[in-house]
Scaffold this active site. Structure first.
Site, PDB file in Angstrom:
ATOM      1  N   SER A  65      36.148   8.551 -38.800  1.00  8.99           N
ATOM      2  CA  SER A  65      35.572   7.949 -37.590  1.00  8.99           C
ATOM      3  C   SER A  65      35.853   8.810 -36.364  1.00  8.99           C
ATOM      4  CB  SER A  65      36.164   6.555 -37.350  1.00  8.99           C
ATOM      5  OG  SER A  65      35.963   5.728 -38.462  1.00  8.99           O
TER       6      SER A  65
HETATM    7  N1  SAM Z   1      38.753   5.040 -40.476  1.00  6.72           N
HETATM    8  C1  SAM Z   1      38.466   5.977 -41.500  1.00  6.72           C
HETATM    9  C2  SAM Z   1      39.012   7.326 -41.148  1.00  6.72           C
HETATM   10  O1  SAM Z   1      39.635   7.445 -40.095  1.00  6.72           O
HETATM   11  O2  SAM Z   1      38.842   8.265 -41.912  1.00  6.72           O
HETATM   12  C3  SAM Z   1      36.989   6.120 -41.708  1.00  6.72           C
HETATM   13  C4  SAM Z   1      36.394   5.041 -42.458  1.00  6.72           C
HETATM   14  S1  SAM Z   1      34.720   5.351 -42.910  1.00  6.72           S
HETATM   15  C5  SAM Z   1      33.857   5.133 -41.415  1.00  6.72           C
HETATM   16  C6  SAM Z   1      34.415   3.859 -43.817  1.00  6.72           C
HETATM   17  C7  SAM Z   1      35.100   3.839 -45.162  1.00  6.72           C
HETATM   18  O3  SAM Z   1      34.925   2.551 -45.726  1.00  6.72           O
HETATM   19  C8  SAM Z   1      34.505   4.812 -46.159  1.00  6.72           C
HETATM   20  O4  SAM Z   1      35.502   5.647 -46.663  1.00  6.72           O
HETATM   21  C9  SAM Z   1      33.936   3.927 -47.252  1.00  6.72           C
HETATM   22  O5  SAM Z   1      34.002   4.496 -48.535  1.00  6.72           O
HETATM   23  C10 SAM Z   1      34.824   2.706 -47.119  1.00  6.72           C
HETATM   24  N2  SAM Z   1      34.254   1.473 -47.668  1.00  6.72           N
HETATM   25  C11 SAM Z   1      32.989   1.019 -47.575  1.00  6.72           C
HETATM   26  N3  SAM Z   1      32.851  -0.153 -48.211  1.00  6.72           N
HETATM   27  C12 SAM Z   1      34.083  -0.450 -48.728  1.00  6.72           C
HETATM   28  C13 SAM Z   1      34.589  -1.524 -49.512  1.00  6.72           C
HETATM   29  N4  SAM Z   1      33.813  -2.534 -49.909  1.00  6.72           N
HETATM   30  N5  SAM Z   1      35.890  -1.502 -49.862  1.00  6.72           N
HETATM   31  C14 SAM Z   1      36.695  -0.471 -49.481  1.00  6.72           C
HETATM   32  N6  SAM Z   1      36.255   0.578 -48.746  1.00  6.72           N
HETATM   33  C15 SAM Z   1      34.976   0.578 -48.368  1.00  6.72           C
END
Ligand code: SAM
Length: 235
Positions: A65
């Protein structure tokens, strides 16, 4: 193994100044952004851009992010308000690179905290685990013992470690009661969820506070664009 040079530290200072100008005021959040080396969480091909206020690809179609977004969500968590509690329990849904998780651990390092972070993609889960281990080895300043990483579908939360004081969702969540069912169940009374809610393209940052077993208060904030929540309750 990457290094955290004076140059990186200087770039972090500039980044903190930038996000302060954008409205982030919480000292703990700003200090954590200043302390955690974001370039450790990115592929070396992107690491020279690590202190730009931008999201970057981390594989599997996912992103680390934007620092402003990380700071914004963390500020809304109000982590300093739980001073009187012995232990704070946090669930992060969407570990991604592990950067946001490290920011949470840094803010909570002087209190007893249990931070569970769940990631859908196994590759990202393994990479984040390795990154956090590498940083802990790099310097004793980083204490990530409060973090427990899990690989799985966080769209239904993570019952095993509930109840939580805070739930932080880092993926766009559909605006439907079904999406929130298990998260609300896994929240303590007084607990809060920070989550971007909307469609696949645009979301509004929301904070939900569980007032009692039947009452949830909603507050709405700025618009954002996150990658979509996957899994059973996702898009
Ligand atoms: N905050 C994180 C960082 O600093 O790197 C970035 C997060 S990224 C925007 C969103 C993450 O949510 C992705 O890695 C994605 O694979 C994960 N994600 C999406 N749906 C999910 C779920 N149902 N359970 C767990 N993780 C999930």
């Amino acid at each position: 193994m990457q290094k955290d040079t004076y140059k990186h530290q200087g770039l972090r200072r500039q980044l903190v100044d930038e996000i302060m100008e954008m409205g982030i005021k919480n000292e703990q959040v700003l200090n954590a952004i200043l302390t955690i080396p974001r370039h450790f969480f990115m592929d070396s091909a992107f690491s020279q851009h690590a202190y730009q206020n931008k999201a970057f690809s981390i594989g599997e179609g996912q992103t680390i992010s934007q620092p402003y977004t990380v700071a914004y969500q963390t500020q809304l968590l109000n982590l300093e308000e739980n001073k009187e509690k012995d232990t704070i329990k946090i669930l992060e849904i969407g570990t991604g690179s592990g950067y946001q998780t490290a920011i949470l651990a840094e803010i909570c390092k002087n209190k007893s905290a249990q931070i569970t972070s769940i990631e859908f993609h196994q590759n990202l889960y393994l990479k984040a685990k390795q990154t956090l281990e590498n940083i802990s080895k790099y310097s004793d300043n980083f204490d990530f013992q409060s973090i427990g990483l899990v690989c799985g579908d966080g769209s239904k939360g993570y019952f095993k470690n509930a109840l939580y004081d805070k739930i932080l969702v880092t993926a766009a969540t559909p605006n439907s009661i079904q999406s929130f069912k298990e998260w609300f169940e896994q929240l303590n009374i007084g607990g809060q969820i920070i989550v971007p809610v909307g469609n696949r393209k645009n979301q509004i940052m929301c904070r939900y506070t569980k007032k009692d077993e039947k009452t949830i208060q909603q507050e709405t904030f700025e618009g954002f664009r996150f990658v979509p929540l996957l899994g059973e309750r996702g898009f």
